[in-house]
Design a protein around this motif. Structure first.
Motif, mmCIF file in Angstrom:
data_model
loop_
_atom_site.group_PDB
_atom_site.id
_atom_site.type_symbol
_atom_site.label_atom_id
_atom_site.label_comp_id
_atom_site.label_asym_id
_atom_site.label_seq_id
_atom_site.Cartn_x
_atom_site.Cartn_y
_atom_site.Cartn_z
ATOM 1 N N ALA A 134 162.634 146.555 -4.890
ATOM 2 C CA ALA A 134 162.439 146.512 -6.439
ATOM 3 C C ALA A 134 161.268 145.456 -6.976
ATOM 4 O O ALA A 134 160.876 145.523 -8.165
ATOM 5 C CB ALA A 134 163.682 145.925 -7.128
ATOM 6 N N ILE A 135 160.643 144.982 -6.038
ATOM 7 C CA ILE A 135 159.712 143.784 -6.221
ATOM 8 C C ILE A 135 158.384 144.599 -6.915
ATOM 9 O O ILE A 135 157.907 145.105 -6.198
ATOM 10 C CB ILE A 135 159.355 142.758 -5.372
ATOM 11 N N PRO A 136 157.867 144.304 -8.085
ATOM 12 C CA PRO A 136 156.718 144.626 -8.512
ATOM 13 C C PRO A 136 155.568 144.207 -7.597
ATOM 14 O O PRO A 136 155.552 143.113 -7.908
ATOM 15 C CB PRO A 136 156.332 144.475 -9.999
ATOM 16 N N TYR A 283 166.751 138.178 0.503
ATOM 17 C CA TYR A 283 165.792 138.550 -0.297
ATOM 18 C C TYR A 283 164.624 138.637 0.221
ATOM 19 O O TYR A 283 164.411 138.244 1.475
ATOM 20 C CB TYR A 283 165.742 137.115 -1.406
ATOM 21 N N MET A 297 153.163 134.418 -5.475
ATOM 22 C CA MET A 297 154.107 134.744 -4.858
ATOM 23 C C MET A 297 155.051 135.664 -5.690
ATOM 24 O O MET A 297 155.324 135.596 -6.817
ATOM 25 C CB MET A 297 155.260 133.777 -4.186
ATOM 26 N N PHE A 298 155.604 136.884 -4.976
ATOM 27 C CA PHE A 298 156.479 137.831 -5.735
ATOM 28 C C PHE A 298 157.736 137.887 -4.913
ATOM 29 O O PHE A 298 157.744 137.915 -3.689
ATOM 30 C CB PHE A 298 155.841 139.179 -5.560
ATOM 31 N N TYR A 299 158.920 137.669 -5.786
ATOM 32 C CA TYR A 299 160.161 137.215 -5.051
ATOM 33 C C TYR A 299 161.129 138.430 -5.717
ATOM 34 O O TYR A 299 161.164 138.738 -6.992
ATOM 35 C CB TYR A 299 160.391 136.089 -5.458
ATOM 36 N N GLY A 300 162.154 138.656 -4.813
ATOM 37 C CA GLY A 300 163.202 139.704 -5.389
ATOM 38 C C GLY A 300 163.993 140.430 -4.398
ATOM 39 O O GLY A 300 163.955 140.060 -3.207
ATOM 40 N N ALA A 301 164.991 141.383 -4.839
ATOM 41 C CA ALA A 301 165.584 142.101 -3.877
ATOM 42 C C ALA A 301 164.925 143.067 -3.140
ATOM 43 O O ALA A 301 164.116 143.674 -3.806
ATOM 44 C CB ALA A 301 166.790 142.755 -4.732
ATOM 45 N N PRO A 307 168.241 148.584 -6.832
ATOM 46 C CA PRO A 307 166.813 147.824 -6.870
ATOM 47 C C PRO A 307 165.675 149.170 -6.625
ATOM 48 O O PRO A 307 164.579 149.139 -7.035
ATOM 49 C CB PRO A 307 166.887 146.793 -6.053
ATOM 50 N N SER A 310 165.114 151.396 -9.228
ATOM 51 C CA SER A 310 164.252 150.784 -10.487
ATOM 52 C C SER A 310 162.825 151.046 -10.381
ATOM 53 O O SER A 310 162.002 151.088 -11.067
ATOM 54 C CB SER A 310 164.880 149.191 -10.648
ATOM 55 N N SER B 292 168.725 147.008 -13.152
ATOM 56 C CA SER B 292 168.628 147.789 -11.840
ATOM 57 C C SER B 292 167.781 147.085 -10.803
ATOM 58 O O SER B 292 168.191 146.717 -9.459
ATOM 59 C CB SER B 292 168.038 149.235 -11.871
ATOM 60 N N LYS B 295 167.167 140.255 -9.476
ATOM 61 C CA LYS B 295 166.398 139.141 -9.850
ATOM 62 C C LYS B 295 165.158 139.319 -9.226
ATOM 63 O O LYS B 295 164.926 139.487 -8.083
ATOM 64 C CB LYS B 295 167.181 138.111 -9.263
ATOM 65 N N LEU B 296 164.000 138.965 -10.086
ATOM 66 C CA LEU B 296 162.653 138.890 -9.663
ATOM 67 C C LEU B 296 162.017 137.630 -10.056
ATOM 68 O O LEU B 296 162.358 136.935 -10.941
ATOM 69 C CB LEU B 296 161.862 140.050 -10.351
ATOM 70 N N MET B 297 161.045 137.060 -9.129
ATOM 71 C CA MET B 297 160.169 135.770 -9.557
ATOM 72 C C MET B 297 158.986 136.102 -9.307
ATOM 73 O O MET B 297 158.487 136.708 -8.368
ATOM 74 C CB MET B 297 160.672 134.281 -8.964
ATOM 75 N N TYR B 299 155.409 134.004 -9.143
ATOM 76 C CA TYR B 299 154.835 132.537 -8.900
ATOM 77 C C TYR B 299 153.335 132.322 -9.061
ATOM 78 O O TYR B 299 152.787 133.387 -8.005
ATOM 79 C CB TYR B 299 155.611 132.047 -7.859
#
Lengths: 431, 431
Positions: A134-136, A283, A297-301, A307, A310, B292, B295-297, B299
């Protein structure tokens, strides 16, 4: 008039896509400018509607007829693997449909062919879900950094191996025990090979390298790959002792001269202050170093049906909007053609732990081997254990070939009883 | 034929944009499909070329003529502030130019007007650089999550306050001392009001809320704002004692019922395990909770000439490509119209530290005040100091109005000598 979507595959992700398209139809219509409608679903065997609530007539086993049906506008491919996915996507693209896919294996093996076909017919092939769920991530790399120069990408792109290494780090567990826990929690497959041997991460690394460096040449076969099955409790302890954590990383890096790239997947020791070091459990996170943007940094499931769905929906909205505006992204038209260099040319640093006889002259002999290969030593630590000692060395940066030669020669030394641990160390400041 | 870019403003960011457009002209042309050319630069005073290496004839003080010049295709606005930026952007848009801007103040105050004008003439207004500098954030929110439902956005969007709070946390320094250090290092302005009082973060919060919830209604004036000037070493210590860190957050949150949103900027206590808690120095990060995607981050560097220029270049490539394809993004066409609720309706939890007389019945009386406002207590900790004691309470979740009423009544109690610390606590698991 609604846009018709053909779905190839209706497993966990496919069923989620159908659910979201139906549940969010009002929002999606508003965002696209027209509504989406599931026009057909190709499955291997008929007889179940997979809890989608869709009419049984929508299901078919004839995927090829579905993707070429004149009323279909968009194709979502979630069957995975190389064939029949490749033939179906190419047929869809050639009939003028835009495609959204989560298929990392196919894109890593033959993305160039697919993008070329899409450019030819002026349709989109989007694949955000193929890397880091799901991480863009792919869109920012492709679009937001379009005016920047990426130097390096470091990614935790496989949740299974991150979970295992995290357990080994936090609970002092061994590899086998942590793998078992991952399996019992559903984070690892019964056959964990694709994850623990790095095949999954290597496919994602190839896709990341292509996008980051605008080169169509990289395939999964170009990626240097080492798994985590040999990572021991001793490696983890050794990493801790030097303020590091062990992570399985996909690393895509431009060479110093800028004329080639290195793409590799292997466990590394990473300083605990590094943002990637705090990424725990299953993660995913991808760290990008760009010339102007600096560190991102890009973080997520990284996985899971919802996800992933999504990410597919985000792509579906984009390709539908592009279609409505009669435009397409045409990826890969700008190909820098940067070649991939051998891992031996990669500049990195090694952590080496040696079990040695505790007698005079050992350190001198070991240091001589490093020097003989042009590798300088950054840190050395010795611990006695009765008649034996453990010697832990961390090198300065050097070509990987010089470092592997050093380790080979150390292994052959009489006074070295065994090489207890060899691991690359990344993201240390300084050379 | 080259696309001509007009630049409004030529300070640190503007000069960087010129440098990057020139240095990367080959790559940019390849990615866009045509070349970019600086067609003119509007400045307040002539006579310097600002180290851009550009011909003096390109500089003008007549910004309005520049943005409406028929040969100009794209306008980059980096002068900031409301006027003349608004008039210039509107004039550009009305003459059919696409615009890239880093102007958070203007977008937070009057984004709706600008987006409406852009939709009318079919041009783009992109503004990735306005929030969190180089971090690709607005495009992922707008595009990648287009098929998802955002529940909450938590952002460290002001580097100055993050630097100050990080220093207070890691070095035990007070607010004044940390501010001074930030100023000496160039992280804070001589007049730090916009940062430390949360005005900068509030503008960014308004922009984030608009994108995350697809509503055009939110302006900076709708954002509940509290600065960090009252954060004391005691607050930081109290946060530490409960495993938290103090961060200044922009929080955009959909109400439980989903029919309104809350937008606020204030210091909070955040569990140290939360990914945002590890964001140190002047870095920015935005944490997104979506239905969906989970959690995303995101940075990265939140400010600085080069990172900001990178974000502008990414936008410039996108609007140039859109123009070449004769399309535009038309943001804001889908407006959910979700209203902004008062901060009193926001559901949150409070940390309250009270200096009380150390005698029987105090805790009972204090607990009664919480109960009287319908607020239940999650944790309580008492520490004796001679005749006095400090009582630290953390509430369960409750409407902010009930929590503020509780604090007011506690303040009025005889046995409460002073309220030493009141701070919201966010991102705790459970209610």
């Amino acid at each position: 008039m609604a846009m018709k979507v053909a779905l190839l595959g209706c497993g966990v992700v496919g069923a989620e896509v159908v659910r979201l398209v139906n549940e969010q139809s009002t929002e999606l219509s508003a965002r696209i400018g027209t509504s989406l409608e599931i026009g057909g679903i190709a499955v291997r065997r008929l007889g179940r509607t997979r809890g989608t609530g869709l009419a049984p007539e929508l299901f078919t086993t004839d995927a090829m007829s579905l993707v070429t049906r004149p009323d279909i506008d968009l194709v979502v491919e979630v069957i995975g693997g190389i064939e029949p996915a490749r033939s179906l996507i190419l047929a869809a693209v050639k009939s003028g449909k835009s495609v959204v896919t989560a298929n990392k294996a196919l894109l890593a093996e033959d993305g160039a062919t697919i993008h070329a076909a899409a450019r030819e017919t002026g349709v989109d092939v989007y694949y955000e879900a193929s890397v880091a769920g799901a991480i863009p991530l792919l869109r920012p790399l492709r679009d937001s950094l379009a005016g920047d120069r990426v130097h390096r990408v470091l990614g935790i792109v496989n949740g299974t191996t991150n979970f295992i290494l995290d357990r080994m780090d936090t609970q002092g567990a061994g590899f086998a025990e942590s793998l078992e826990e991952a399996q019992s929690l559903g984070y690892a497959e019964a056959d964990p090979t694709a994850d623990v041997e790095g095949f999954d991460a290597a496919a994602k690394a190839a896709i990341l390298a292509r996008l980051a460096f605008h080169t169509q040449r990289v395939t999964a076969a170009d990626v240097h790959r080492e798994g985590i099955t040999d990572v021991s409790a001793g490696d983890i302890a050794s990493a801790k002792a030097m303020g590091c954590v062990v992570k399985m990383l996909a690393i895509c890096q431009r060479s110093e001269a800028g004329d080639s790239i290195g793409v590799r997947v292997h466990p590394v020791m990473l300083p605990r202050e590094h943002p990637l070091a705090t990424v725990n459990e299953a993660y995913n996170a991808v760290f990008v170093e760009a010339e102007s943007a600096g560190k991102l940094m890009f973080y997520g499931a990284g996985a899971g049906g919802t996800p992933t769905a999504s990410a597919i929906l985000g792509d579906l909205v984009a390709v539908a909007r592009n279609r409505l505006a009669a435009t397409s992204v045409g990826e890969g038209g700008h190909d820098t053609g940067l070649p991939v260099h051998e891992v031996g040319q990669t500049v990195t640093r090694y952590h080496v732990a040696l079990d040695v006889a505790d007698r005079p002259g050992v350190l001198a002999r070991v240091a001589e081997v490093f020097a003989g290969n042009g590798v300088s030593i950054k840190n050395v630590r010795q611990e006695g254990h009765g008649e034996d000692a453990q010697l832990v060395l961390v090198s300065h940066q050097a070509p990987d070939s010089a470092l592997t030669a050093t380790v080979e020669q150390l292994r052959a030394l009489d006074m070295v009883r065994s090489v207890a641990s060899v691991m690359r160390v990344e993201a240390f400041e300084g050379n």
